[in-house]
Design a protein around this motif. Structure first.
Motif, PDB file in Angstrom:
ATOM      1  N   GLN A   1     -11.064  14.859   4.144  1.00 18.27           N
ATOM      2  CA  GLN A   1      -9.991  15.566   4.253  1.00 18.27           C
ATOM      3  C   GLN A   1      -9.236  16.372   2.972  1.00 18.27           C
ATOM      4  N   VAL A   2      -9.984  15.970   1.974  1.00 18.01           N
ATOM      5  CA  VAL A   2      -9.599  16.866   0.612  1.00 18.01           C
ATOM      6  C   VAL A   2     -10.833  17.324  -0.128  1.00 18.01           C
ATOM      7  N   GLN A   3     -10.767  18.518  -0.375  1.00 24.67           N
ATOM      8  CA  GLN A   3     -12.037  19.278  -0.836  1.00 24.67           C
ATOM      9  C   GLN A   3     -11.582  19.795  -2.172  1.00 24.67           C
ATOM     10  N   LEU A   4     -12.416  19.568  -3.048  1.00 23.21           N
ATOM     11  CA  LEU A   4     -12.034  20.129  -4.592  1.00 23.21           C
ATOM     12  C   LEU A   4     -13.135  21.290  -4.837  1.00 23.21           C
ATOM     13  N   VAL A   5     -12.678  22.545  -5.611  1.00 26.30           N
ATOM     14  CA  VAL A   5     -13.482  23.397  -5.981  1.00 26.30           C
ATOM     15  C   VAL A   5     -13.252  23.739  -7.252  1.00 26.30           C
ATOM     16  N   GLU A   6     -14.368  23.596  -8.157  1.00 23.47           N
ATOM     17  CA  GLU A   6     -14.039  23.597  -9.716  1.00 23.47           C
ATOM     18  C   GLU A   6     -14.800  24.988 -10.233  1.00 23.47           C
ATOM     19  N   SER A   7     -14.134  25.541 -11.012  1.00 20.20           N
ATOM     20  CA  SER A   7     -14.793  26.740 -11.444  1.00 20.20           C
ATOM     21  C   SER A   7     -14.496  26.970 -13.214  1.00 20.20           C
ATOM     22  N   GLY A   8     -14.912  27.823 -13.747  1.00 20.43           N
ATOM     23  CA  GLY A   8     -14.743  28.114 -15.253  1.00 20.43           C
ATOM     24  C   GLY A   8     -15.688  27.701 -16.324  1.00 20.43           C
ATOM     25  N   GLY A   9     -16.814  26.873 -15.749  1.00 24.93           N
ATOM     26  CA  GLY A   9     -17.552  26.491 -16.767  1.00 24.93           C
ATOM     27  C   GLY A   9     -18.681  27.502 -17.267  1.00 24.93           C
ATOM     28  N   GLY A  10     -19.137  27.195 -18.307  1.00 27.62           N
ATOM     29  CA  GLY A  10     -20.410  28.306 -18.829  1.00 27.62           C
ATOM     30  C   GLY A  10     -20.759  27.891 -20.416  1.00 27.62           C
ATOM     31  N   LEU A  11     -21.310  29.123 -21.011  1.00 29.79           N
ATOM     32  CA  LEU A  11     -21.758  28.627 -22.294  1.00 29.79           C
ATOM     33  C   LEU A  11     -20.912  29.521 -23.049  1.00 29.79           C
ATOM     34  N   VAL A  12     -20.367  28.762 -24.286  1.00 30.71           N
ATOM     35  CA  VAL A  12     -19.649  29.488 -25.284  1.00 30.71           C
ATOM     36  C   VAL A  12     -20.089  29.002 -26.620  1.00 30.71           C
ATOM     37  N   GLN A  13     -19.821  29.721 -27.613  1.00 28.32           N
ATOM     38  CA  GLN A  13     -20.017  29.366 -29.014  1.00 28.32           C
ATOM     39  C   GLN A  13     -18.930  28.433 -29.353  1.00 28.32           C
ATOM     40  N   PRO A  14     -19.460  27.506 -30.509  1.00 23.11           N
ATOM     41  CA  PRO A  14     -18.453  26.756 -31.307  1.00 23.11           C
ATOM     42  C   PRO A  14     -17.057  27.614 -31.713  1.00 23.11           C
ATOM     43  N   GLY A  15     -15.867  27.202 -31.435  1.00 23.00           N
ATOM     44  CA  GLY A  15     -14.793  27.764 -31.738  1.00 23.00           C
ATOM     45  C   GLY A  15     -14.129  28.485 -30.608  1.00 23.00           C
ATOM     46  N   GLY A  16     -14.926  28.710 -29.739  1.00 25.87           N
ATOM     47  CA  GLY A  16     -14.549  29.577 -28.615  1.00 25.87           C
ATOM     48  C   GLY A  16     -13.576  28.637 -27.679  1.00 25.87           C
ATOM     49  N   SER A  17     -13.195  29.225 -26.515  1.00 24.60           N
ATOM     50  CA  SER A  17     -12.346  29.029 -25.624  1.00 24.60           C
ATOM     51  C   SER A  17     -12.909  29.147 -24.384  1.00 24.60           C
ATOM     52  N   LEU A  18     -12.588  28.404 -23.347  1.00 25.25           N
ATOM     53  CA  LEU A  18     -12.735  28.301 -21.755  1.00 25.25           C
ATOM     54  C   LEU A  18     -11.618  27.459 -21.097  1.00 25.25           C
ATOM     55  N   ARG A  19     -11.636  28.132 -19.888  1.00 28.27           N
ATOM     56  CA  ARG A  19     -10.475  27.640 -19.064  1.00 28.27           C
ATOM     57  C   ARG A  19     -11.051  27.002 -17.693  1.00 28.27           C
ATOM     58  N   LEU A  20     -10.902  25.754 -17.205  1.00 24.18           N
ATOM     59  CA  LEU A  20     -11.405  25.371 -16.230  1.00 24.18           C
ATOM     60  C   LEU A  20     -10.419  25.238 -15.159  1.00 24.18           C
ATOM     61  N   SER A  21     -10.520  25.233 -13.782  1.00 23.87           N
ATOM     62  CA  SER A  21      -9.509  25.408 -12.814  1.00 23.87           C
ATOM     63  C   SER A  21     -10.153  24.336 -11.563  1.00 23.87           C
ATOM     64  N   CYS A  22      -9.464  23.628 -11.062  1.00 23.89           N
ATOM     65  CA  CYS A  22      -9.840  22.882 -10.141  1.00 23.89           C
ATOM     66  C   CYS A  22      -8.803  23.040  -8.631  1.00 23.89           C
ATOM     67  N   ALA A  23      -9.094  23.516  -7.589  1.00 22.51           N
ATOM     68  CA  ALA A  23      -8.276  23.642  -6.400  1.00 22.51           C
ATOM     69  C   ALA A  23      -8.637  22.688  -5.516  1.00 22.51           C
ATOM     70  N   ALA A  24      -7.377  21.811  -5.010  1.00 21.39           N
ATOM     71  CA  ALA A  24      -7.655  20.867  -3.748  1.00 21.39           C
ATOM     72  C   ALA A  24      -7.263  21.684  -2.638  1.00 21.39           C
ATOM     73  N   SER A  25      -7.842  21.419  -1.609  1.00 23.26           N
ATOM     74  CA  SER A  25      -7.442  22.114  -0.197  1.00 23.26           C
ATOM     75  C   SER A  25      -7.622  20.773   0.746  1.00 23.26           C
ATOM     76  N   GLY A  26      -6.687  21.125   1.642  1.00 23.54           N
ATOM     77  CA  GLY A  26      -6.708  19.972   2.686  1.00 23.54           C
ATOM     78  C   GLY A  26      -5.273  19.956   3.219  1.00 23.54           C
ATOM     79  N   SER A  27      -5.059  19.025   4.127  1.00 24.12           N
ATOM     80  CA  SER A  27      -3.733  18.697   4.303  1.00 24.12           C
ATOM     81  C   SER A  27      -3.367  17.463   4.755  1.00 24.12           C
TER      82      SER A  27
END
Length: 121
Positions: A1-27
């Motif tokens: 009934q619920v599906q989660l889709v994650e995004s935003g991962g990757g390779l970064v250098q120390p001190g860097g920044s990254l933003r992850l997101s997760c969207a839930a779909s369904g009803s």
């Protein structure tokens, strides 16, 4: 009934920044808590941050002051802004969403498949 889709991962250098997101779909459900867990090499899965439906947050001590969790209830999406990343933050990050069905009396946990974050120079 619920599906989660994650995004935003990757390779970064120390001190860097990254933003992850997760969207839930369904009803047919109400989202309660939304959070992020991670599992690093040779380590157990641990809570990183969680945010309630009311907006209250909790963080692991290791990420306090560096990570910020937020949510957009209209989009059923949770975000994790990660700043000042360290090599020890390297892990697979998993989205976790706790929901309660409109037609049920119990809450249920849903997990994303995970997104890899690698912090390395």
């Amino acid at each position: 009934q619920v599906q989660l889709v994650e995004s935003g991962g990757g390779l970064v250098q120390p001190g860097g920044s990254l933003r992850l997101s997760c969207a839930a779909s369904g009803s047919g459900f109400k989202i309660l808590d939304m959070g992020w867990y991670r599992q690093g090499p040779g380590k157990q899965r641990e809570l990183v941050a969680v945010i309630s439906s009311a907006g209250s947050t909790n963080y692991a001590d290791s990420v306090k002051g560096r990570f910020t969790i937020s949510r957009d209830n209209a989009k059923n999406t949770v975000y994790l802004q990660m700043n000042s990343l360290k090599p020890e933050d390297t892990a697979v990050y998993y989205c976790n969403v706790v929901v309660i069905s409109y037609s049920a009396v119990h809450a249920v946990d849903y997990w994303g498949k995970g997104t890899l974050v690698t912090v390395s120079s």
